[in-house]
Write a protein that holds these residues in place. Structure first.
Motif, PDB file in Angstrom:
ATOM      1  N   ASP A   1       0.925  -1.042  -0.015  1.00  8.28           N
ATOM      2  CA  ASP A   1       0.099   0.030  -0.136  1.00  8.28           C
ATOM      3  C   ASP A   1       0.873   1.283   0.068  1.00  8.28           C
ATOM      4  OD1 ASP A   1      -1.668   1.871   0.491  1.00  8.28           O
ATOM      5  OD2 ASP A   1      -2.698   0.937   2.010  1.00  8.28           O
ATOM      6  N   HIS A   2       0.924   2.150  -0.959  1.00  6.79           N
ATOM      7  CA  HIS A   2       1.742   3.225  -1.156  1.00  6.79           C
ATOM      8  C   HIS A   2       1.423   4.267  -0.229  1.00  6.79           C
ATOM      9  CE1 HIS A   2       5.163   4.807  -2.995  1.00  6.79           C
ATOM     10  NE2 HIS A   2       5.039   4.528  -3.964  1.00  6.79           N
ATOM     11  N   ARG A   3       0.394   4.189   0.292  1.00  2.41           N
ATOM     12  CA  ARG A   3      -0.052   5.247   1.326  1.00  2.41           C
ATOM     13  C   ARG A   3       1.033   5.143   2.479  1.00  2.41           C
ATOM     14  NH1 ARG A   3      -6.463   4.269   2.221  1.00  2.41           N
ATOM     15  NH2 ARG A   3      -5.493   2.184   2.412  1.00  2.41           N
ATOM     16  N   LEU A   4       1.039   3.933   2.834  1.00  2.00           N
ATOM     17  CA  LEU A   4       1.864   3.222   4.029  1.00  2.00           C
ATOM     18  C   LEU A   4       3.228   3.290   3.899  1.00  2.00           C
ATOM     19  CD1 LEU A   4      -0.936   0.890   5.149  1.00  2.00           C
ATOM     20  CD2 LEU A   4      -0.267   2.813   6.511  1.00  2.00           C
ATOM     21  N   VAL A   5       3.544   2.678   2.593  1.00 10.60           N
ATOM     22  CA  VAL A   5       4.986   1.972   2.435  1.00 10.60           C
ATOM     23  C   VAL A   5       5.807   3.027   1.233  1.00 10.60           C
ATOM     24  CG1 VAL A   5       6.447   0.018   1.812  1.00 10.60           C
ATOM     25  CG2 VAL A   5       4.381   0.012   3.388  1.00 10.60           C
ATOM     26  N   ASP A   6       6.432   3.445   1.349  1.00 13.90           N
ATOM     27  CA  ASP A   6       7.178   4.336   0.232  1.00 13.90           C
ATOM     28  C   ASP A   6       8.150   3.363  -0.608  1.00 13.90           C
ATOM     29  OD1 ASP A   6       6.353   6.709   1.295  1.00 13.90           O
ATOM     30  OD2 ASP A   6       7.971   7.094   2.661  1.00 13.90           O
ATOM     31  N   GLY A   7       8.458   3.630  -1.766  1.00 13.33           N
ATOM     32  CA  GLY A   7       9.170   2.706  -2.616  1.00 13.33           C
ATOM     33  C   GLY A   7      10.390   2.388  -1.807  1.00 13.33           C
ATOM     34  N   GLU A   8      11.039   3.184  -1.135  1.00 10.53           N
ATOM     35  CA  GLU A   8      12.308   2.886  -0.707  1.00 10.53           C
ATOM     36  C   GLU A   8      12.262   1.785   0.511  1.00 10.53           C
ATOM     37  OE1 GLU A   8      16.008   4.640   1.977  1.00 10.53           O
ATOM     38  OE2 GLU A   8      14.371   5.858   1.541  1.00 10.53           O
ATOM     39  N   GLN A   9      11.125   1.962   1.228  1.00 11.41           N
ATOM     40  CA  GLN A   9      10.887   0.956   2.192  1.00 11.41           C
ATOM     41  C   GLN A   9      10.562  -0.519   1.708  1.00 11.41           C
ATOM     42  OE1 GLN A   9       8.027   3.449   4.030  1.00 11.41           O
ATOM     43  NE2 GLN A   9       9.272   4.041   5.802  1.00 11.41           N
ATOM     44  N   GLY A  10       9.553  -0.446   0.798  1.00 13.49           N
ATOM     45  CA  GLY A  10       9.110  -1.528  -0.027  1.00 13.49           C
ATOM     46  C   GLY A  10      10.312  -2.205  -0.365  1.00 13.49           C
ATOM     47  N   SER A  11      11.342  -1.567  -1.195  1.00 16.50           N
ATOM     48  CA  SER A  11      12.437  -2.186  -1.865  1.00 16.50           C
ATOM     49  C   SER A  11      13.327  -2.637  -1.079  1.00 16.50           C
ATOM     50  CB  SER A  11      13.334  -1.001  -2.854  1.00 16.50           C
ATOM     51  OG  SER A  11      12.452  -0.620  -3.713  1.00 16.50           O
ATOM     52  N   ARG A  12      13.506  -2.184   0.269  1.00 16.26           N
ATOM     53  CA  ARG A  12      14.530  -2.489   1.362  1.00 16.26           C
ATOM     54  C   ARG A  12      14.028  -3.743   2.047  1.00 16.26           C
ATOM     55  NH1 ARG A  12      18.750   0.654   2.946  1.00 16.26           N
ATOM     56  NH2 ARG A  12      18.655   2.852   1.854  1.00 16.26           N
ATOM     57  N   PHE A  13      12.762  -3.908   2.146  1.00 14.80           N
ATOM     58  CA  PHE A  13      11.924  -5.045   2.675  1.00 14.80           C
ATOM     59  C   PHE A  13      12.266  -6.216   1.884  1.00 14.80           C
ATOM     60  CE2 PHE A  13       8.603  -8.095   2.791  1.00 14.80           C
ATOM     61  CZ  PHE A  13       8.558  -8.557   4.349  1.00 14.80           C
ATOM     62  N   LEU A  14      12.024  -5.967   0.555  1.00 13.06           N
ATOM     63  CA  LEU A  14      12.018  -6.896  -0.513  1.00 13.06           C
ATOM     64  C   LEU A  14      13.818  -7.553  -0.492  1.00 13.06           C
ATOM     65  CD1 LEU A  14      10.633  -8.809  -2.478  1.00 13.06           C
ATOM     66  CD2 LEU A  14      10.973  -6.998  -4.225  1.00 13.06           C
TER      67      LEU A  14
END
Length: 494
Positions: free
Chosen positions: A464-477
């Motif tokens: 959900d891009h409201r909650l997770v920025d692209g950087e945060q999602g990428s780091r998690f993945l």
């Protein structure tokens, strides 16, 4: 002789504010003596199959709904003849799997000592005052909205079953005959239709068969496809059916019947399928989805899995790529907590969870469900393996409880078991992320400066891009991928 009275049991709210359930089966019949908390029925909500315990000890006098019927919360489904002790309160038991936090409204559900005088035999219907428009308390939570007539609002799917006949004072009520389904049966009164399903009615219409002339062999007189075919084969074929070209084929089935079967099958949208469809539409058009992909060499993780399976310490545990993938997600969340959060639109807040209820998408005969493992972040690898095994077995058996389906914080879908490499999974409503694990395949891969056959997997992360920025999602993945590509990396993350 002790005084008795008739009490009705209304369909309870089985949690999560669900407004209706389907009666799957009755475990008792009219005239049966039941004990307190004995399972009397199995019903399917929009989320799970639930067993209903008896709120009374007594004798079944009427079953008001037949299997296959959709019933609104708050509608009477069964009547009991019980001893009138002047102050008996019904059981506080909840249906199997329903959390205790949903059970607080039981005491007002079925009347206890507020019923009619001892021995009167009048039905205690738990009615509300005339003119009220409220929700009636029942077994769990609150029931359907009641109109001024005092009757719950419900969809008209079948005609209501007749109420139990009143009993004269001083006489023990007799157990009435089982309530027949109000959809059509042969010889039924005018205005009623033979009881059948939409596909059977379509088949009968195509063949020109009047269902009123067919005797049903299914439960409660239900007319089946075989009943229609036997009716035709018995020499009672109407002229309309003959005109459809009813010459039997090599299998002994009429051409018209075969064409009707093969060309179109209609299934009512209900239960888990209905809930899943509504939830997915709401999620897709509410949360702005972003999906990222990462393909990795998981040969080291597969080698580790093989060693663990051969280890005596892990004997008896079911270890799979999903087990390792789930553990990798739980570890990566510690470094990327934004993916374990929820958007609270009503309060305009972001809720970050300090625990992980890990959802696992499970394909079942009743449709897709996403039960979750509570506090999965506190489990060891063996405990996580046991939890995953129990969760999937329960889901496939259709026994997942509403409590297990609620409260998830992040989910995994294992599309690799179907041979799929990647996809764009839709978020489970209320969650910030879902990870799809692709199939593990042997493929050419760069390894130590050369091309070699390696075991490769693709990870697909939607968030959900409201909650997770692209950087945060990428780091998690990237963290999940690093763990599966080199399990030793865990030492640098914890």
């Amino acid at each position: 002789m002790s005084a008795t009275m008739i009490k009705e049991f209304r369909l309870p709210d089985l949690g999560e504010g669900l407004t209706e359930s389907e009666i799957l089966s009755w475990k008792v019949g009219v005239g049966d003596t039941v004990s307190l908390n004995q399972v009397i029925a199995e019903v399917e909500t929009a989320k799970a199959v639930v067993e209903l315990p008896s709120p009374f000890a007594g004798v079944i006098t009427a079953l008001h709904e037949q299997p296959g019927t959709i019933v609104e919360v708050g509608k009477p489904i069964v009547s009991f003849e019980v001893a009138d002790d002047g102050g008996e309160q019904p059981s506080t038991a909840t249906p199997a799997g329903v959390g205790a936090n949903h059970a607080g409204a039981w005491s007002g559900a079925n009347g206890g000592g507020s019923g009619p005088a001892a021995g009167s035999g009048a039905v205690d219907s738990n009615s509300v005052e005339a003119g009220a428009s409220t929700r009636q308390p029942n077994l769990v939570g609150y029931g359907a909205v009641v109109e001024s007539s005092g009757r719950p609002v419900r969809r008209s799917r079948i005609l209501a079953a007749p109420p139990a006949a009143p009993v004269s004072p001083g006489r023990t009520p007799e157990a009435p005959a089982a309530v027949e389904p109000s959809l059509e049966i042969p010889g039924a009164p005018a205005g009623e239709r033979p009881r059948s399903t939409p596909p059977v009615r379509k088949l009968a219409k195509d063949l020109g068969v009047e269902l009123a002339e067919v005797t049903g062999s299914g439960p409660g007189g239900l007319i089946t496809r075989d009943d229609v075919r036997k009716f035709i084969g018995g020499g009672d074929l109407p002229a309309a059916a003959r005109n459809l070209g009813a010459a039997p084929d090599g299998q002994g089935t009429t051409a018209g019947a075969r064409a009707s079967e093969e060309r179109e099958v209609r299934t009512p949208i209900r239960g888990v399928r209905k809930f899943t469809a509504a939830a997915m539409v709401a999620s897709a058009f509410t949360a702005p989805h972003v999906t990222e992909f990462l393909t990795i060499d998981v040969t080291p993780a597969m080698d580790l899995l093989a060693r663990l399976k051969a280890s005596r310490a892990f004997a008896g545990y079911k270890l799979t790529p999903l087990t390792l993938g789930a553990k990798a997600v739980l570890i990566a969340l510690r470094r990327n907590p934004s993916l374990n959060s929820r958007w609270d639109d009503a309060r305009q807040e972001i809720v970050q969870f300090n625990y992980v209820n890990l959802g696992i998408a499970a394909a079942t005969p009743r449709g897709l469900t996403v039960p979750n493992i509570k506090d999965a972040d506190t489990l060891s690898l063996t405990e996580l393996s046991e939890a995953l095994t129990g969760l999937t077995e329960t889901a496939r058996a259709g026994k997942t409880s509403p409590a297990e389906l609620s409260g998830g914080t992040i989910s995994i879908t294992n599309i690799g078991v179907f041979g799929i490499d990647a996809g764009t999974p839709i978020l489970n409503p209320g969650e910030a992320a879902i990870l799809a694990l692709g199939a593990v395949r042997r493929a050419p891969w760069e390894f130590q400066g050369e091309v070699a056959l390696r075991q490769v997997m693709t990870l697909s992360l939607s968030f959900d891009h409201r909650l997770v920025d692209g950087e945060q999602g990428s780091r998690f993945l990237a963290d999940v991928g690093a763990i599966l590509a080199d399990p030793g990396m865990v030492l640098t993350m914890v």
